[in-house]
Design a protein around this motif. Structure first.
Motif, short mmCIF file in Angstrom:
data_model
loop_
_atom_site.label_atom_id
_atom_site.label_comp_id
_atom_site.label_asym_id
_atom_site.label_seq_id
_atom_site.Cartn_x
_atom_site.Cartn_y
_atom_site.Cartn_z
N LEU A 266 0.83 -1.21 0.00
CA LEU A 266 0.00 0.00 0.00
C LEU A 266 0.87 1.26 0.00
O LEU A 266 0.54 2.26 -0.65
CB LEU A 266 -0.93 0.00 1.22
N TYR A 267 1.96 1.19 0.72
CA TYR A 267 2.91 2.31 0.76
C TYR A 267 3.50 2.58 -0.62
O TYR A 267 3.67 3.73 -1.02
CB TYR A 267 4.00 2.00 1.78
N ALA A 268 3.82 1.49 -1.34
CA ALA A 268 4.34 1.64 -2.70
C ALA A 268 3.31 2.28 -3.62
O ALA A 268 3.64 3.13 -4.45
CB ALA A 268 4.77 0.28 -3.24
N LEU A 269 2.04 1.87 -3.47
CA LEU A 269 0.98 2.47 -4.27
C LEU A 269 0.83 3.96 -3.95
O LEU A 269 0.58 4.78 -4.84
CB LEU A 269 -0.34 1.73 -4.03
N TRP A 270 0.97 4.30 -2.66
CA TRP A 270 0.90 5.70 -2.26
C TRP A 270 2.06 6.49 -2.86
O TRP A 270 1.87 7.64 -3.28
CB TRP A 270 0.92 5.80 -0.74
N ALA A 271 3.23 5.88 -2.95
CA ALA A 271 4.38 6.54 -3.57
C ALA A 271 4.10 6.84 -5.04
O ALA A 271 4.42 7.93 -5.54
CB ALA A 271 5.63 5.67 -3.42
N PRO B 265 8.02 10.06 4.43
CA PRO B 265 8.99 9.71 5.47
C PRO B 265 8.34 9.33 6.79
O PRO B 265 8.86 8.46 7.50
CB PRO B 265 9.84 10.98 5.62
N ILE B 266 7.18 9.93 7.12
CA ILE B 266 6.50 9.56 8.36
C ILE B 266 6.01 8.12 8.28
O ILE B 266 6.18 7.32 9.21
CB ILE B 266 5.31 10.52 8.63
N ILE B 267 5.39 7.76 7.15
CA ILE B 267 4.91 6.39 6.98
C ILE B 267 6.08 5.42 6.99
O ILE B 267 5.99 4.31 7.55
CB ILE B 267 4.10 6.26 5.68
N ALA B 268 7.20 5.81 6.38
CA ALA B 268 8.38 4.94 6.37
C ALA B 268 8.87 4.65 7.79
O ALA B 268 9.23 3.51 8.11
CB ALA B 268 9.50 5.59 5.54
N ALA C 147 12.52 1.84 1.75
CA ALA C 147 13.49 2.89 1.42
C ALA C 147 13.49 3.21 -0.07
O ALA C 147 13.71 4.36 -0.46
CB ALA C 147 14.89 2.45 1.85
N ALA C 148 13.22 2.21 -0.91
CA ALA C 148 13.32 2.41 -2.35
C ALA C 148 12.22 3.30 -2.89
O ALA C 148 12.47 4.13 -3.78
CB ALA C 148 13.29 1.06 -3.07
N MET C 149 11.00 3.15 -2.37
CA MET C 149 9.88 3.90 -2.93
C MET C 149 10.08 5.42 -2.86
O MET C 149 9.95 6.11 -3.88
CB MET C 149 8.59 3.50 -2.23
N LEU D 11 11.57 -6.00 3.05
CA LEU D 11 10.53 -4.99 3.29
C LEU D 11 11.15 -3.62 3.58
O LEU D 11 10.65 -2.59 3.09
CB LEU D 11 9.63 -5.42 4.45
N LEU D 12 12.22 -3.59 4.35
CA LEU D 12 12.88 -2.31 4.62
C LEU D 12 13.51 -1.73 3.35
O LEU D 12 13.47 -0.51 3.14
CB LEU D 12 13.95 -2.48 5.71
#
Length: 199
Positions: free
Chosen positions: A77-82, A97-100, A126-128, A121-122
């Motif tokens: 989901l974080y990747a989709l948000w990126a 950065p907050i979500i990370a 970091a990559a997104m 996963l980390l």
């Protein structure tokens, strides 16, 4: 005496570093939230950070297998948000950065049981944001108005994700390391002589 393997040392070191960095970064961000916007908005922002962080950490401590699946879904989901931030630019706030940071701490806790998965996963976490930074850099470079690449990595996103990438390397190394640092080696087994085998 209990043997301490290289993998365990790496996992624990990565957990301590990730937790200190993640919690410290979130405290800094929440402190800024109480300065601006302050009031009830800051309280809501704090709840939006602390509640999911605490829930994911408790899940990673008590149910690491379930946490692995949940955190994998959260990173997706974080990747989709990126991707959404690149295509639509929905908000002008350092949410990535907050979500990370929120994701990094429970991933590190889960990594005590599944270090390789935690490292992957980390690394994705970091990559997104780094992909977003690079896309924006090359997009703005065409117009000549964008800042230099070095200054982009000095933003809040760059400051957060680069250490997370280092923590990912520690977990990936721990996942592939199983050699004891100390302890006696087992003597090689010798084959039985033919006379003993015939008895």
């Amino acid at each position: 005496m209990v043997q301490m393997s290289a993998s365990i040392i790496l996992r624990r070191t990565a957990l301590v570093l990730t937790s200190l960095f993640g919690v410290g970064g979130l405290f800094f961000a929440l402190g800024n939230a109480f300065d601006d916007p302050g009031g009830w908005k800051a309280v809501l922002i704090t709840a939006g950070v602390v509640v999911p962080l605490a829930a994911l950490v408790v899940l990673a401590l008590g149910r690491p297998e379930v946490a692995t699946t949940v955190l994998t879904g959260a990173v997706v989901l974080y990747a989709l948000w990126a991707v959404a931030t690149v295509v639509f630019d929905p908000v002008d706030a350092p949410t990535m950065p907050i979500i990370a940071l929120i994701l990094a701490v429970p991933i590190a806790v889960m990594g005590q049981h599944h270090p390789w998965h935690a490292g992957v996963l980390l690394a994705a976490t970091a990559a997104m944001p780094l992909v977003v930074i690079l896309v924006r850099y090359f997009t703005e470079a065409r117009t000549g108005d964008g800042p230099g690449l070095g200054s982009l990595f000095g933003t809040s996103t760059g400051v957060v994700v680069l250490p997370i990438a280092v923590f990912a390397i520690l977990f990936l190394t721990a996942g592939s390391s199983h050699l004891p640092l100390r302890g006696r080696e087992q003597p090689p087994t010798r084959p039985l002589p033919p006379a003993a085998m015939s008895r």
